[in-house]
Write an enzyme that holds these catalytic residues in place. Structure first.
Site, PDB file in Angstrom:
ATOM      1  CG  ASP A   1      10.375   9.361  21.025  1.00 48.73           C
ATOM      2  OD1 ASP A   1      11.210   9.652  20.140  1.00 48.73           O
ATOM      3  OD2 ASP A   1      10.646   9.347  22.235  1.00 48.73           O
ATOM      4  CG  ASP A   2      12.896   7.270  18.186  1.00 49.61           C
ATOM      5  OD1 ASP A   2      12.996   8.507  18.217  1.00 49.61           O
ATOM      6  OD2 ASP A   2      13.655   6.520  18.835  1.00 49.61           O
TER       7      ASP A   2
ATOM      8  CB  CYS B   1      14.290  13.034  21.680  1.00 45.25           C
ATOM      9  SG  CYS B   1      13.990  11.318  21.271  1.00 45.25           S
TER      10      CYS B   1
ATOM     11  NE  ARG C   1      10.719  14.464  21.622  1.00 44.13           N
ATOM     12  CZ  ARG C   1       9.605  13.741  21.706  1.00 44.13           C
ATOM     13  NH1 ARG C   1       8.592  14.180  22.441  1.00 44.13           N
ATOM     14  NH2 ARG C   1       9.497  12.590  21.077  1.00 44.13           N
TER      15      ARG C   1
ATOM     16  CE  LYS D   1      11.473  11.643  24.415  1.00 42.01           C
ATOM     17  NZ  LYS D   1      12.175  10.644  23.593  1.00 42.01           N
TER      18      LYS D   1
ATOM     19  CG  HIS E   1      13.901  14.238  25.963  1.00 43.07           C
ATOM     20  ND1 HIS E   1      14.294  13.257  25.068  1.00 43.07           N
ATOM     21  CD2 HIS E   1      14.899  14.319  26.892  1.00 43.07           C
ATOM     22  CE1 HIS E   1      15.470  12.778  25.429  1.00 43.07           C
ATOM     23  NE2 HIS E   1      15.855  13.409  26.535  1.00 43.07           N
TER      24      HIS E   1
ATOM     25  CB  SER F   1      14.070   8.787  26.208  1.00 48.09           C
ATOM     26  OG  SER F   1      14.261   9.808  25.268  1.00 48.09           O
TER      27      SER F   1
ATOM     28  CG  HIS G   1      12.340   6.158  22.282  1.00 50.37           C
ATOM     29  ND1 HIS G   1      13.053   5.403  23.183  1.00 50.37           N
ATOM     30  CD2 HIS G   1      13.156   7.176  21.921  1.00 50.37           C
ATOM     31  CE1 HIS G   1      14.249   5.951  23.357  1.00 50.37           C
ATOM     32  NE2 HIS G   1      14.337   7.030  22.593  1.00 50.37           N
TER      33      HIS G   1
ATOM     34  CG  ASP H   1      11.113  12.379  18.240  1.00 48.28           C
ATOM     35  OD1 ASP H   1      10.888  11.355  17.564  1.00 48.28           O
ATOM     36  OD2 ASP H   1      11.847  12.359  19.253  1.00 48.28           O
ATOM     37  CG  ASN H   2      14.050  11.168  16.206  1.00 47.55           C
ATOM     38  OD1 ASN H   2      14.062  11.693  17.313  1.00 47.55           O
ATOM     39  ND2 ASN H   2      13.948   9.857  16.063  1.00 47.55           N
TER      40      ASN H   2
ATOM     41  CE  LYS I   1      16.871   8.427  18.519  1.00 49.81           C
ATOM     42  NZ  LYS I   1      16.086   7.819  19.617  1.00 49.81           N
TER      43      LYS I   1
END
Ligand code: MG
Length: 474
Positions: free
Chosen positions: A42-43, A82, A86, A139, A141, A164, A242, A294-295, A315
């Site tokens: 994540d991130d 996110c 996803r 996660k 989301h 998150s 994240h 994811d980003n 992001k």
């Protein structure tokens, strides 16, 4: 009694029949289906791994994974935040098609009543139909109400945080203000009342985020061990890096990059544990593992955010730093090792997994997914030649070949205000990886071609109702 000709031929016929039965059983049976694991961070930024050029953060396991497998340097998510990212990974469809993008909200929140619509076909549903055991750790989301949880979207089991790790914030100091005062700031779990769930039940609240990466890893290993005898699909979606950043005690204070580096180094160790488990169980030669993010990095959190390396911004933006993610494919003995500069996207995992699992592509809907197996297992070029950069229910940019045209922008800072461009901006994102030199005036034909491509794409879109901004009734 001796063997006569008739007995010989009967025995021979039996043997042939047995061989055919064994072989066809082997071909059609589940033994030929490879296991599939997606490890999704994540991130995590494009520039955060050693194998992607980070000079400080130690990622020996990911570096080894890259050298044994394929490193894709032009691999994209379909949204720079996110939830929509996803949704695209799970369905092989741009989020504008599946309701997981919105003009009003960037992502789902704890007060959201919506989620990924049940009639979307997820990777887990497709693979379950193809005979796979399916498990998710981490996660999600894509909706936290029971009808939207992973267990309602094709996963046999779920362990993780449904959204998150910075949500459900209750008191405590402002995170960024604390980081600015002292970059070694370590958050407190009590300030984030996020639930940890097993299947549909909350088992811990607040989740002890200090041990989250380690516990996700243990769950992933347990799932692999339990399903070692049959084809399985594991989606391991880490909550880190994240913010708020948390790491197990043994990793804290170890990285030159500070807490962010500690967190990424623990994620690297987790990847090592998963790959070692596959090696020990002798599953490494029958398992495809994909690693991605994811980003791009959440740059507004300064040293607690990641790095996009040479890519512009991060992001929340449709610059390369927001949507190009560090991606590895690993399957020893099957994947041709090397660095791939082909275009690829998380959108493509649906068609790729369908092909290698002998599954069936979702019908009666538009897919935005290309089968990448010719690049992974052969020397073909990627069938993906273009990428559309959507954010908040708007098409912001379009790429074909090396040329990228920005139609509208968000300021380079995450969640900055939207900027209407007086004129579209054109970048050659291979020669100008940092999107510095706008060539629109010099290449009017390229601008025209990409405007046409954008128009054709928009005509092809039938937007789904906004599922993302539905509030929980009071
Ligand atoms: Mg993210």
């Amino acid at each position: 009694m001796g063997w006569n000709f008739r007995m010989w031929s009967a025995a021979w016929l039996q043997m042939v029949c047995l061989s055919i039965a064994v072989c066809s059983g082997w071909v059609q049976g589940q033994d030929t289906k490879p296991n599939i694991i997606v490890i999704f961070c994540d991130d995590l930024g494009w520039g955060d791994l050693g194998c992607f050029g980070n000079p400080v953060i130690r990622t020996p396991n990911l570096d080894r994974m890259a050298s044994e497998g394929q490193k894709w340097t032009q691999f994209y998510v379909a949204a720079p935040v996110c939830t929509p990212s996803r949704a695209a990974l799970m369905t092989g469809r741009y989020p504008i098609r599946n309701g997981m993008t919105s003009a009003k909200r960037a992502v789902l929140f704890p007060d959201s009543a919506g989620g990924l619509p049940s009639d979307e076909i997820t990777l887990a549903e497709m693979l379950k139909d193809a005979g796979y055991a399916t498990g998710m750790v981490g996660k999600w989301h894509l909706g936290h109400l029971p009808q939207y949880l992973p267990t309602a979207q094709g996963f046999d089991s779920y362990f993780g945080i449904p959204y998150s790790n910075d949500m459900d914030k209750t008191g405590g100091p402002g995170y960024l203000a604390e980081v600015r005062k002292d970059p070694s700031y370590y958050p407190q779990i009590e300030h984030y009342q996020v639930p940890l769930m097993r299947n549909t039940q909350i088992i811990e609240r607040p989740a002890d985020q200090n041990t989250l990466t380690r516990r996700y890893t243990e769950e992933a290993v347990g799932f692999i061990e339990q399903n070692a005898g049959r084809p399985f699909f594991l989606y391991l979606a880490h909550s880190m890096p994240h913010i708020p950043l948390f790491a197990s005690k043994q990793f804290r204070g170890k990285s030159l990059r500070g807490l962010y580096g500690d967190v990424v180094e623990e994620l690297d160790t987790s990847v090592g544990v998963v790959l070692d488990t596959l090696r020990e169980l002798k599953l490494d030669r029958k398992t495809l593992v994909v690693f991605s993010s994811d980003n791009g990095p959440w740059l507004s959190f300064e040293t607690h955010g990641g790095s996009a390396g040479p890519l512009r911004a991060g992001k929340g933006t449709t610059f390369e730093g927001g949507m190009r993610v560090p991606t590895l494919f690993w399957w020893p003995g099957k994947i041709q090792p090397g660095t791939k500069k082909d275009l690829g996207s998380t959108l493509d995992l649906m068609a790729t997994f369908t092909a290698i699992a002998g599954g069936e592509l979702p019908e009666n809907r538009k897919l935005d997914s290309y089968d990448l197996s010719g690049v992974l297992f052969g020397d073909q070029e990627s069938p993906r030649q273009e990428m559309f950069y959507w954010t908040n229910a708007q098409l912001h940019a379009v790429r074909r070949g090396p040329w990228k045209l920005h139609l509208r922008l968000r300021e380079a800072v995450n969640y900055g205000k939207e900027v209407e461009l007086a004129k579209p901006e054109l970048y050659h994102v291979e020669q100008d990886i940092s999107e510095k030199y706008n060539l629109a005036d010099k290449r009017p034909q390229s601008v025209e071609n990409l405007l046409k491509l954008a128009d054709e794409h928009l005509l092809d879109i039938d937007p789904h109702d906004d599922m993302l901004a539905i509030p929980i009734p009071k």
